[in-house]
Design an enzyme around this catalytic site. Structure first.
Site, PDB file in Angstrom:
ATOM      1  N   LYS A  62      34.077  39.160 -32.619  1.00 51.61           N
ATOM      2  CA  LYS A  62      34.464  40.479 -31.930  1.00 51.61           C
ATOM      3  C   LYS A  62      35.524  40.189 -30.977  1.00 51.61           C
ATOM      4  O   LYS A  62      35.498  39.060 -30.498  1.00 51.61           O
ATOM      5  CB  LYS A  62      33.338  40.991 -31.230  1.00 51.61           C
ATOM      6  CG  LYS A  62      32.436  41.562 -32.265  1.00 51.61           C
ATOM      7  CD  LYS A  62      30.953  42.048 -31.410  1.00 51.61           C
ATOM      8  CE  LYS A  62      30.030  42.560 -32.326  1.00 51.61           C
ATOM      9  NZ  LYS A  62      28.892  43.129 -31.513  1.00 51.61           N
ATOM     10  N   ASP A 114      31.186  28.340 -32.866  1.00 49.77           N
ATOM     11  CA  ASP A 114      30.839  29.721 -33.175  1.00 49.77           C
ATOM     12  C   ASP A 114      32.393  30.565 -33.060  1.00 49.77           C
ATOM     13  O   ASP A 114      32.913  30.427 -31.871  1.00 49.77           O
ATOM     14  CB  ASP A 114      30.066  30.317 -31.972  1.00 49.77           C
ATOM     15  CG  ASP A 114      29.479  31.823 -32.380  1.00 49.77           C
ATOM     16  OD1 ASP A 114      30.033  32.799 -32.858  1.00 49.77           O
ATOM     17  OD2 ASP A 114      28.313  31.993 -31.713  1.00 49.77           O
ATOM     18  N   ASP A 128      35.835  26.449 -40.634  1.00 50.71           N
ATOM     19  CA  ASP A 128      35.988  27.359 -42.115  1.00 50.71           C
ATOM     20  C   ASP A 128      36.434  28.762 -41.760  1.00 50.71           C
ATOM     21  O   ASP A 128      36.884  29.262 -42.593  1.00 50.71           O
ATOM     22  CB  ASP A 128      34.562  27.358 -42.784  1.00 50.71           C
ATOM     23  CG  ASP A 128      33.526  28.266 -42.014  1.00 50.71           C
ATOM     24  OD1 ASP A 128      33.207  27.802 -40.696  1.00 50.71           O
ATOM     25  OD2 ASP A 128      33.173  29.453 -42.248  1.00 50.71           O
ATOM     26  N   GLU A 132      30.782  15.356 -28.799  1.00 51.68           N
ATOM     27  CA  GLU A 132      30.695  16.427 -29.844  1.00 51.68           C
ATOM     28  C   GLU A 132      30.048  17.674 -28.930  1.00 51.68           C
ATOM     29  O   GLU A 132      28.915  17.588 -28.543  1.00 51.68           O
ATOM     30  CB  GLU A 132      30.025  16.206 -30.932  1.00 51.68           C
ATOM     31  CG  GLU A 132      29.975  17.467 -32.103  1.00 51.68           C
ATOM     32  CD  GLU A 132      29.424  16.900 -33.632  1.00 51.68           C
ATOM     33  OE1 GLU A 132      29.707  17.663 -34.545  1.00 51.68           O
ATOM     34  OE2 GLU A 132      28.624  16.176 -33.522  1.00 51.68           O
ATOM     35  N   GLU A 151      24.441  19.982 -27.601  1.00 49.39           N
ATOM     36  CA  GLU A 151      23.822  20.959 -28.205  1.00 49.39           C
ATOM     37  C   GLU A 151      23.161  22.027 -27.229  1.00 49.39           C
ATOM     38  O   GLU A 151      22.245  21.383 -26.391  1.00 49.39           O
ATOM     39  CB  GLU A 151      22.935  20.700 -29.440  1.00 49.39           C
ATOM     40  CG  GLU A 151      22.563  21.848 -30.228  1.00 49.39           C
ATOM     41  CD  GLU A 151      23.471  22.801 -30.708  1.00 49.39           C
ATOM     42  OE1 GLU A 151      23.210  23.946 -30.445  1.00 49.39           O
ATOM     43  OE2 GLU A 151      24.258  22.337 -31.500  1.00 49.39           O
ATOM     44  N   THR A 190      30.558  17.639 -41.889  1.00 49.53           N
ATOM     45  CA  THR A 190      29.177  18.164 -41.053  1.00 49.53           C
ATOM     46  C   THR A 190      28.510  18.687 -42.156  1.00 49.53           C
ATOM     47  O   THR A 190      29.078  19.016 -43.341  1.00 49.53           O
ATOM     48  CB  THR A 190      29.534  19.026 -40.102  1.00 49.53           C
ATOM     49  OG1 THR A 190      30.139  20.236 -40.624  1.00 49.53           O
ATOM     50  CG2 THR A 190      30.633  18.504 -39.051  1.00 49.53           C
ATOM     51  N   GLU A 191      27.224  19.153 -41.987  1.00 52.11           N
ATOM     52  CA  GLU A 191      26.363  19.953 -42.708  1.00 52.11           C
ATOM     53  C   GLU A 191      27.031  21.265 -42.927  1.00 52.11           C
ATOM     54  O   GLU A 191      27.016  21.667 -44.337  1.00 52.11           O
ATOM     55  CB  GLU A 191      25.059  20.302 -41.914  1.00 52.11           C
ATOM     56  CG  GLU A 191      24.244  19.306 -41.882  1.00 52.11           C
ATOM     57  CD  GLU A 191      24.220  18.629 -40.497  1.00 52.11           C
ATOM     58  OE1 GLU A 191      23.392  17.646 -40.129  1.00 52.11           O
ATOM     59  OE2 GLU A 191      25.196  18.784 -39.617  1.00 52.11           O
TER      60      GLU A 191
END
Length: 216
Positions: free
Chosen positions: A123, A119, A155, A42, A67, A194-195
């Site tokens: 832009k 992310d 999302d 992940e 991460e 996920t959160e």
């Protein structure tokens, strides 16, 4: 996922380094885990809810939670260690940036990659930083074994559309996609949220999902 800096995380990671991957040299997945079994990565594990639940529900698979933010991965590591009855034998953590994947992993070494709520880099001039940009897709292709899969959830509707456009340029086969995951009962049977996913779904935001496969 951005969090305010938590001073305790650096020491916590050092104290629990046995659960962290030392990536000073290229990672040998065959020697990484106690059991040799399919391994999934992940990229951007956030606070760790998704990957921890994956590891708990799929003991026959190995997982790497990657991460870039030290504070965030420290929080995820603590969540895993303090999860009841979780022994961490099939989950390890990696504190690195995704830009250097080819320096970290051997070719044809992964069975799957999860890109959850990456992310969107909104832009227009930053499009090359998006983790579904064609250059990244080509890297994933090289790292995945035959029939390896990538699951993408977001999302962000524009990132979803951008991802489909980039996938169309790639060698991957599109297995399925939906711009409203929570309207698809079959897809929700094994879904692990996920959160971010829980937060935005509860706010009424649609969740997009894409699954692609390396077929040669």
């Amino acid at each position: 996922m951005r969090l305010r800096n938590k001073n305790w995380t650096k020491n916590y990671i050092e104290e629990n380094s046995k659960y962290m991957i030392n990536a000073e040299k290229k990672i040998n997945i065959d020697k990484l885990f106690k059991k040799k079994q399919d391994t999934y990565l992940e990229i951007g594990c956030g606070k760790g809810k998704f990957i921890i639940e994956q590891a708990i529900k799929n003991k026959d698979k190995n997982f790497i939670a990657m991460e870039k933010e030290t504070t965030v991965i420290g929080v995820a590591l603590k969540k895993a260690i303090t999860t009841e009855d979780f022994d961490l034998t099939n989950l390890l953590f990696l504190n690195k940036y995704a830009e250097n994947l080819l320096d970290l992993f051997n070719l044809n070494s992964l069975n799957g990659i999860f890109l959850n709520f990456s992310d969107p880099w909104p832009k227009s001039k930053s499009f090359k930083k998006r983790l579904t940009y064609i250059d990244f897709l080509n890297i994933y292709w090289d790292l995945l074994k035959d029939n390896g899969i990538i699951e993408i959830k977001t999302d962000n509707d524009k990132l979803y559309e951008f991802s489909l456009e980039e996938i169309a340029k790639s060698k991957f086969k599109l297995i399925y996609n939906t711009n409203n995951l929570y309207s698809e009962k079959e897809l929700l049977k094994d879904n692990i949220a996920t959160e971010y996913e829980e937060k935005f779904h509860n706010l009424g935001k649609n969740i997009n999902k894409i699954v692609i496969k390396k077929e040669v």
